[in-house]
Design an enzyme around this catalytic site. Structure first.
Site, mmCIF file in Angstrom:
data_model
loop_
_atom_site.group_PDB
_atom_site.id
_atom_site.type_symbol
_atom_site.label_atom_id
_atom_site.label_comp_id
_atom_site.label_asym_id
_atom_site.label_seq_id
_atom_site.Cartn_x
_atom_site.Cartn_y
_atom_site.Cartn_z
ATOM 1 N N ASP A 22 7.065 -49.697 -42.021
ATOM 2 C CA ASP A 22 7.114 -49.214 -43.403
ATOM 3 C C ASP A 22 8.278 -48.243 -43.610
ATOM 4 O O ASP A 22 8.694 -47.550 -42.680
ATOM 5 C CB ASP A 22 5.778 -48.516 -43.739
ATOM 6 C CG ASP A 22 5.561 -48.400 -45.240
ATOM 7 O OD1 ASP A 22 6.338 -49.004 -46.013
ATOM 8 O OD2 ASP A 22 4.612 -47.707 -45.657
ATOM 9 N N HIS A 39 15.994 -53.233 -45.341
ATOM 10 C CA HIS A 39 15.388 -54.325 -44.565
ATOM 11 C C HIS A 39 16.354 -54.828 -43.477
ATOM 12 O O HIS A 39 15.926 -55.183 -42.383
ATOM 13 C CB HIS A 39 14.961 -55.467 -45.493
ATOM 14 C CG HIS A 39 13.907 -55.059 -46.487
ATOM 15 N ND1 HIS A 39 12.779 -54.355 -46.113
ATOM 16 C CD2 HIS A 39 13.808 -55.234 -47.831
ATOM 17 C CE1 HIS A 39 12.030 -54.117 -47.192
ATOM 18 N NE2 HIS A 39 12.638 -54.634 -48.240
ATOM 19 N N LEU A 132 8.216 -59.866 -22.702
ATOM 20 C CA LEU A 132 7.545 -59.291 -23.874
ATOM 21 C C LEU A 132 6.863 -60.392 -24.704
ATOM 22 O O LEU A 132 7.455 -61.446 -24.952
ATOM 23 C CB LEU A 132 8.550 -58.531 -24.748
ATOM 24 C CG LEU A 132 7.941 -57.846 -25.972
ATOM 25 C CD1 LEU A 132 7.126 -56.616 -25.565
ATOM 26 C CD2 LEU A 132 9.011 -57.453 -26.985
HETATM 27 C C1 FPP Z 1 8.125 -52.250 -45.555
HETATM 28 O O1 FPP Z 1 9.041 -51.348 -46.090
HETATM 29 C C2 FPP Z 1 8.850 -53.380 -44.976
HETATM 30 C C3 FPP Z 1 8.689 -54.683 -45.343
HETATM 31 C C4 FPP Z 1 7.733 -55.131 -46.366
HETATM 32 C C5 FPP Z 1 9.517 -55.739 -44.752
HETATM 33 C C6 FPP Z 1 9.772 -55.630 -43.277
HETATM 34 C C7 FPP Z 1 10.774 -56.626 -42.915
HETATM 35 C C8 FPP Z 1 11.760 -56.462 -42.019
HETATM 36 C C9 FPP Z 1 11.938 -55.261 -41.205
HETATM 37 C C10 FPP Z 1 12.785 -57.515 -41.867
HETATM 38 C C11 FPP Z 1 12.511 -58.686 -41.012
HETATM 39 C C12 FPP Z 1 11.607 -58.507 -39.863
HETATM 40 C C13 FPP Z 1 11.810 -59.009 -38.633
HETATM 41 C C14 FPP Z 1 10.660 -59.125 -37.709
HETATM 42 C C15 FPP Z 1 13.123 -59.433 -38.120
HETATM 43 P P1 FPP Z 1 9.026 -51.100 -47.666
HETATM 44 O O2 FPP Z 1 10.003 -52.026 -48.277
HETATM 45 O O3 FPP Z 1 7.644 -51.245 -48.176
HETATM 46 O O4 FPP Z 1 9.534 -49.634 -47.747
HETATM 47 P P2 FPP Z 1 9.154 -48.581 -48.873
HETATM 48 O O5 FPP Z 1 7.662 -48.326 -48.734
HETATM 49 O O6 FPP Z 1 9.973 -47.401 -48.497
HETATM 50 O O7 FPP Z 1 9.517 -49.171 -50.187
#
Ligand code: FPP
Length: 244
Positions: A22, A39, A132
Site C-alpha cells: 500500500d 506503481h 523463493l
Molecule cells: C496500493 O497502493 C497498490 C496497488 C493497488 C497496486 C500494487 C501494484 C504494484 C506494486 C505493481 C505490480 C505488482 C507486481 C507484483 C509486479 P495505492 O495505489 O492504493 O496507494 P495509495 O493508498 O497511496 O493511493
C-alpha cells in the site's frame, strides 16, 4: 488444565510473509508525480524484496497486487498496473531457471483473460523451482476466494464425489487458491492503514500483524529487518497458553 505448547525456535521461524503493498499513490503524490509512477516504483520494489526475502531465508512471499475491488479505479490506472504485471511476468518467464523462483497466482482467473495465458505459462515453467515461493494476488478478494471454494465443494457433494461428513478445515483449505501453501506467519501492511482489505481472511486467522507507516516503494532491507525482529519477539500461542 494448561495446554503445553512448544515455544522453540522453529515455531518463530518466519517461513511465510504476506504483504499488502500500500501507499504507491501517496508516495508519488508526495513527489509531484502521477500515481502510476508510484506503481512503477512499487513493482520495482517487489523484485527487490523478493531477493531480500530469499537472502534472509524466508521461503514464501505473498503480495497483494490487485484486488477484486481495484477495478473501480480509473481506467488508465488499472491499465498501468496490468501493464506492470505483464512486464513483471515477462521478466519472470525469462529468468525463471536462473532465479529458481516458483510463482503462483492467487485470485479469480475468470476476470483475468488478458494476462492469464502468461500467468499460467509462468506457473507451469516454474512449478519445480524450489527457491523463493512467490504468490501474487491479482483480481483477488478473500470473500470471492471462499465463495469459489464453497461452490467447488458443493459441486463435488452434488456429483456424489464428496460426503458432507468429510468436510473439515483441511478440506476447505485445500479448495482455496493457497492450497498446499502454509499459512502466513506475519502479515505486513505498508503506508499506515490499519485494515485487511479482504486479504487472506481464512489464512491469516492465527498470523501476526505488522503495520508500518512506510510507503511500499520505500520498504527496504531496514524495514524488512524490523519486521523479522518484531516477529522473533512475538509469542505465538495459537489459542493455547504459555506454560509458566
Ligand atoms: C496500493 O497502493 C497498490 C496497488 C493497488 C497496486 C500494487 C501494484 C504494484 C506494486 C505493481 C505490480 C505488482 C507486481 C507484483 C509486479 P495505492 O495505489 O492504493 O496507494 P495509495 O493508498 O497511496 O493511493
Amino acid at each position: 488444565m494448561r495446554v503445553p505448547i512448544c515455544f522453540d525456535k522453529t515455531m518463530r521461524e518466519l517461513k511465510h510473509l504476506a504483504i499488502i503493498l500500500d501507499g504507491n499513490g501517496r508516495w508519488a503524490k508526495k513527489r509531484g508525480l502521477p500515481r502510476t509512477m508510484g506503481h512503477v516504483q512499487g513493482a520495482k520494489n517487489v523484485e527487490k524484496v523478493c531477493r531480500l526475502c530469499h537472502a534472509k531465508g524466508i521461503k514464501y512471499l505473498t503480495v497483494y497486487a490487485f484486488s477484486t475491488e481495484n477495478w473501480k479505479r480509473p481506467e488508465d490506472e488499472v491499465k498501468a498496473i496490468m501493464g506492470l504485471l505483464n512486464q513483471y511476468l515477462d521478466s519472470c518467464i525469462k529468468t525463471s531457471k536462473k532465479d529458481n523462483m516458483r510463482v503462483r497466482l492467487l485470485g479469480d482467473r475468470e476476470g483475468l483473460k488478458e494476462i492469464l495465458p502468461k500467468i499460467e505459462e509462468l506457473e507451469e515453467i516454474s512449478k519445480d523451482n524450489d527457491g523463493l515461493q512467490l504468490q501474487i494476488a491479482v483480481n483477488y478478494g478473500s470473500r470471492n476466494e471462499i465463495t469459489r471454494a464453497v461452490k467447488d465443494i458443493a459441486k463435488e457433494v452434488k456429483e456424489g464425489t464428496l460426503e458432507i461428513e468429510t468436510i473439515d478445515e483441511d478440506l476447505i483449505s485445500n479448495h482455496l487458491d493457497t492450497a498446499g501453501i502454509p499459512n502466513p506467519d506475519i502479515m505486513v501492511r505498508t503506508s499506515g492503514e490499519l485494515r485487511l482489505s479482504n486479504y487472506l481472511l481464512w489464512q491469516l486467522a492465527y498470523s501476526e500483524f505488522y503495520f508500518t507507516s512506510c510507503a511500499w516503494p520505500d520498504f527496504d532491507e531496514e524495514e524488512l529487518d524490523k519486521v523479522i525482529a518484531s516477529y522473533e519477539n512475538r509469542d505465538r500461542r495459537f489459542g493455547g497458553i504459555k506454560e509458566e
